[in-house]
Design an enzyme around this catalytic site. Structure first.
Site, PDB file in Angstrom:
ATOM      1  N   ASP A  18       0.852  -1.184   0.000  1.00  0.00           N
ATOM      2  CA  ASP A  18       0.000   0.000   0.000  1.00  0.00           C
ATOM      3  C   ASP A  18       0.893   1.241   0.000  1.00  0.00           C
ATOM      4  OD1 ASP A  18      -1.950   1.856   0.340  1.00  0.00           O
ATOM      5  OD2 ASP A  18      -2.930   0.836   2.014  1.00  0.00           O
ATOM      6  N   MET A  19       0.798   2.033  -1.039  1.00  0.00           N
ATOM      7  CA  MET A  19       1.619   3.236  -1.104  1.00  0.00           C
ATOM      8  C   MET A  19       1.143   4.238  -0.049  1.00  0.00           C
ATOM      9  SD  MET A  19       3.468   2.151  -3.475  1.00  0.00           S
ATOM     10  CE  MET A  19       4.570   3.541  -3.594  1.00  0.00           C
ATOM     11  N   TYR A  23      -0.771  10.184  -3.649  1.00  0.00           N
ATOM     12  CA  TYR A  23      -0.813  11.402  -4.474  1.00  0.00           C
ATOM     13  C   TYR A  23       0.152  12.456  -3.931  1.00  0.00           C
ATOM     14  CZ  TYR A  23      -5.078   9.613  -6.729  1.00  0.00           C
ATOM     15  OH  TYR A  23      -5.993   8.872  -7.422  1.00  0.00           O
ATOM     16  N   ARG A  60      -1.086  15.057   8.942  1.00  0.00           N
ATOM     17  CA  ARG A  60      -2.053  14.309   9.753  1.00  0.00           C
ATOM     18  C   ARG A  60      -1.819  14.551  11.244  1.00  0.00           C
ATOM     19  NH1 ARG A  60      -2.970   8.497   6.568  1.00  0.00           N
ATOM     20  NH2 ARG A  60      -2.608   9.390   4.492  1.00  0.00           N
ATOM     21  N   ASP A 120      -2.954   2.591  -6.137  1.00  0.00           N
ATOM     22  CA  ASP A 120      -1.807   2.623  -5.214  1.00  0.00           C
ATOM     23  C   ASP A 120      -1.681   1.384  -4.325  1.00  0.00           C
ATOM     24  OD1 ASP A 120      -3.970   3.022  -3.611  1.00  0.00           O
ATOM     25  OD2 ASP A 120      -3.042   4.576  -2.393  1.00  0.00           O
ATOM     26  N   GLU A 121      -2.271   0.287  -4.765  1.00  0.00           N
ATOM     27  CA  GLU A 121      -2.216  -0.934  -3.958  1.00  0.00           C
ATOM     28  C   GLU A 121      -1.985  -2.150  -4.838  1.00  0.00           C
ATOM     29  OE1 GLU A 121      -5.385  -1.374  -0.583  1.00  0.00           O
ATOM     30  OE2 GLU A 121      -6.225  -0.375  -2.344  1.00  0.00           O
TER      31      GLU A 121
END
Length: 613
Positions: A18-19, A23, A60, A120-121
């Site tokens: 998983d990136m 983006y 985050r 992206d996975e």
DNA sequence: ACGGCTCAGACC
DNA sequence: TGGTCTGAG
């Protein structure tokens, strides 16, 4: 609805990659000065700072979340850097991210079967690689374990007080009394660590990974320690993990099904599912889903990693929320043209890069009808054979729209309203291309492929009567010609590879017969049908689809030379100014609305199926 | 009737 | 089948 599949092999090694905030990483690679800074990617900056679609981990920490507005993000994190997603043809352009995703896939596919799960996975089946490693260079005998592998998280590995975490991981990997399944996972740890380092080296992107015995557990694990970390689920810790896992955290159970389990069955964790018999679950949720649920409660998930590096479909869509809803056929046509242009471009790239051809064009529309009670009625989706070439795709998509609109308006068209719009609005448009198959390189699948070709190369034929400004002018059901969109295409029956093509086939149009004759000719000169297909597609492609500059001009001329003449100027005056402006822009340098003269005789020329260029 | 834009897969 | 629906990121 999920479906149960039997476990194919007792012990596989599956990884989910998983990136991390993908983006954002793509934008940070473009602008390296943003690395390490709180950053987010936003789209449509004009309204409240745009909507966030990816948020860096630095941001985050400030409480910035996806689906916040740019302005909100600025409030909680004033120093945040907002990068806009590229815009092309008035809509978000995700091609940069798609291409970056492809870079990653091409690296990850080196060690085993690889499935591109999203932009992206990916899932990897590393069973063979792990078995090989175990046979030839088992971890027990490796004195040096890679530093990245030592940073892995191993679920259920209790770190005693004061013990060195990395040392524990090293010991777990080295353990020689472990059962075969854990030894395979240990190999998986090493392989995935290496792959992730390779991705970082070649793309500058970090990713997180989960390593387990099936897709479900691997996916679960990849999200547990982010960013840039990997997590392993040894067999022995599966049940402990699931017992306390909230049901909605499970893939496929984040929506209505998960909610139903919670509300109707009192299932709060995956472990709670264990109290129900397989029969009980099947009774409530159907055979497939019931079995699937019974299995996942036990950590069993037999889904195979599909060897698929490319997407199965391409789509281009845009929403027109609330007041921006499209209220005229012309506005719809404008946006359809934009969407089809993008789609066509992507189909072209796919053809160039992957030698694949799409065979079905589908239009999805969302609409509201303010007029009466059935305002929640769904606008029907429509599909038709896909013809390559931007102008053809635009033409076909528009025809699909009209067919759908007529159904949608149904019998309540409100004919009395004359030229006024009849109370509908389009809030979302999307065109997609599916049934994408590779151009066969050998001779084995010619017959099948050829079948495709003949059934898709020529399709709908339109008559001028369909092209009206207002839906209230659409011809009544029964005698309209765009129903032809859904007419079954003539098909040729091939009994095998040696099948012959007839010169004349009842039901085929003249053009198709001509082509078939040509194909015969081609074949009789000793060429294979596969070659012919390539030539045909390449020629078509070169002529109309990939020559964008020329094509654009041509398309504008085509798209507007038939129905501008039919616009009633009084209708334009009543439109929202935004749309008026748009229309004025389109009309130039043609006539002003006031000067419009009814003249519709050139239409059939533009919509003749024999039209070339 | 603002969470936009894509994708995949199951069901009938 | 094609069309609808669900679910994911």
């Amino acid at each position: 609805m999920p479906v149960a599949k039997p476990e194919s092999c007792d012990s596989r090694v599956i990884a989910h990659i998983d990136m991390d905030c993908f983006y954002v990483q793509v934008e940070q690679r473009k602008q390296p000065q943003l690395r390490g800074l709180p950053t987010a990617v936003v789209q449509y900056n004009e309204w409240k700072g745009g909507a966030l679609i990816a948020v860096s981990y630095e941001a985050r920490k400030f409480g910035v979340k996806r689906s916040m507005r740019g302005e909100e993000a600025k409030e909680v994190c004033p120093q945040i850097h907002l990068v806009q997603v590229p815009v092309a043809r008035g809509k978000a352009d995700l091609n940069g991210y798609r291409n970056a995703g492809s870079e990653v896939v091409s690296i990850l596919a080196r060690r085993g079967r690889c499935e591109r799960a999203s932009i992206d996975e990916v899932y990897l089946d590393l069973t063979d690689a792990a078995e090989t490693m175990l046979a030839e260079a088992p971890p027990q005998h490796l004195e040096a374990i890679d530093e990245e592998a030592l940073k892995s998280h191993i679920l259920g590995l209790n770190n005693e007080d004061g013990s060195d975490v990395k040392e524990n991981v090293r010991n777990w990997i080295h353990r020689c009394n472990a059962d075969h399944r854990d030894k395979l996972l240990a190999c998986g740890i090493l392989i995935v660590a290496e792959l992730r380092m390779q991705v970082l080296k070649e793309t500058e992107f970090t990713c997180s990974a989960g390593i387990a015995h099936n897709k479900m557990l691997a996916k679960l694990a990849s999200g547990m320690n982010k960013p840039a970390q990997q997590t392993v689920v040894p067999f022995s810790s599966v049940q402990g993990l699931l017992n306390s896992l909230p049901i909605r955290k499970m893939k496929q159970l984040g929506g209505k099904l998960g909610m139903s389990l919670q509300i109707d069955m009192g299932v709060n964790t995956v472990g709670d599912l264990l109290q129900f018999s397989e029969e009980k679950l099947q009774e409530r949720y159907g055979l497939n889903t019931g079995t699937w649920l019974w299995n996942i409660a036990r950590g069993i998930n037999g889904e195979a990693v599909e060897g698929r590096l490319l997407p199965k479909s391409h789509g281009s869509g845009k929403t027109f929320p609330g007041p921006r809803a499209l209220k005229t056929v012309s506005a719809v046509q404008h946006w359809l043209n934009q969407l089809c242009e993008e789609l066509s471009e992507r189909l072209c790239s796919d053809l160039d890069q992957n030698k694949r051809i799409a065979h079905t064009l589908t239009l999805h529309v969302r609409a509201y009808k303010s007029s009466d009670s059935d305002s929640q009625k769904k606008f029907p989706s429509k599909s038709c054979p896909l013809r390559y070439g931007t102008a053809k795709i635009q033409e076909d998509a528009f025809n699909l729209f009209q067919a759908g609109l007529r159904e949608y308006i149904g019998l309540y068209g409100g004919k009395s309203e004359g030229s006024h719009y009849s109370g509908w609005g389009i809030t979302s448009l999307s065109v997609s291309a599916s049934k994408i198959v590779p151009i066969p390189s050998g001779t084995c699948s010619i017959a099948k492929y050829f079948h495709w070709q003949t059934s898709s190369h020529f399709s709908s034929i339109q008559s001028p009567e369909n092209l009206r400004m207002d839906a209230t002018h659409l011809s009544p059901p029964g005698n309209e010609s765009y129903s032809e969109v859904n007419l079954p295409e003539p098909k040729i029956d091939f009994s095998g590879e040696e099948s012959w093509i007839e010169d004349t086939i009842p039901g085929l149009g003249l053009q198709e017969q001509k082509i078939n004759v040509w194909k015969d000719e081609f074949q009789s000169r000793g060429h294979s049908l596969a070659e012919l297909n390539e030539v045909e597609v390449a020629e078509e492609n070169e002529r109309s689809s990939c020559s964008y500059i020329r094509d654009q001009d041509e398309r504008r001329r085509e798209a507007w030379s038939y129905n501008i003449d039919e616009i009633d100027p009084s209708v334009i005056d009543e439109l929202p100014t935004e749309i008026q402006d748009e229309i004025q822009a389109w009309l130039q340098p043609r006539k002003r609305p006031n000067n419009i003269v009814k003249r519709g005789s050139t239409i059939s020329h533009y919509f003749s199926p024999t039209k070339k260029s």
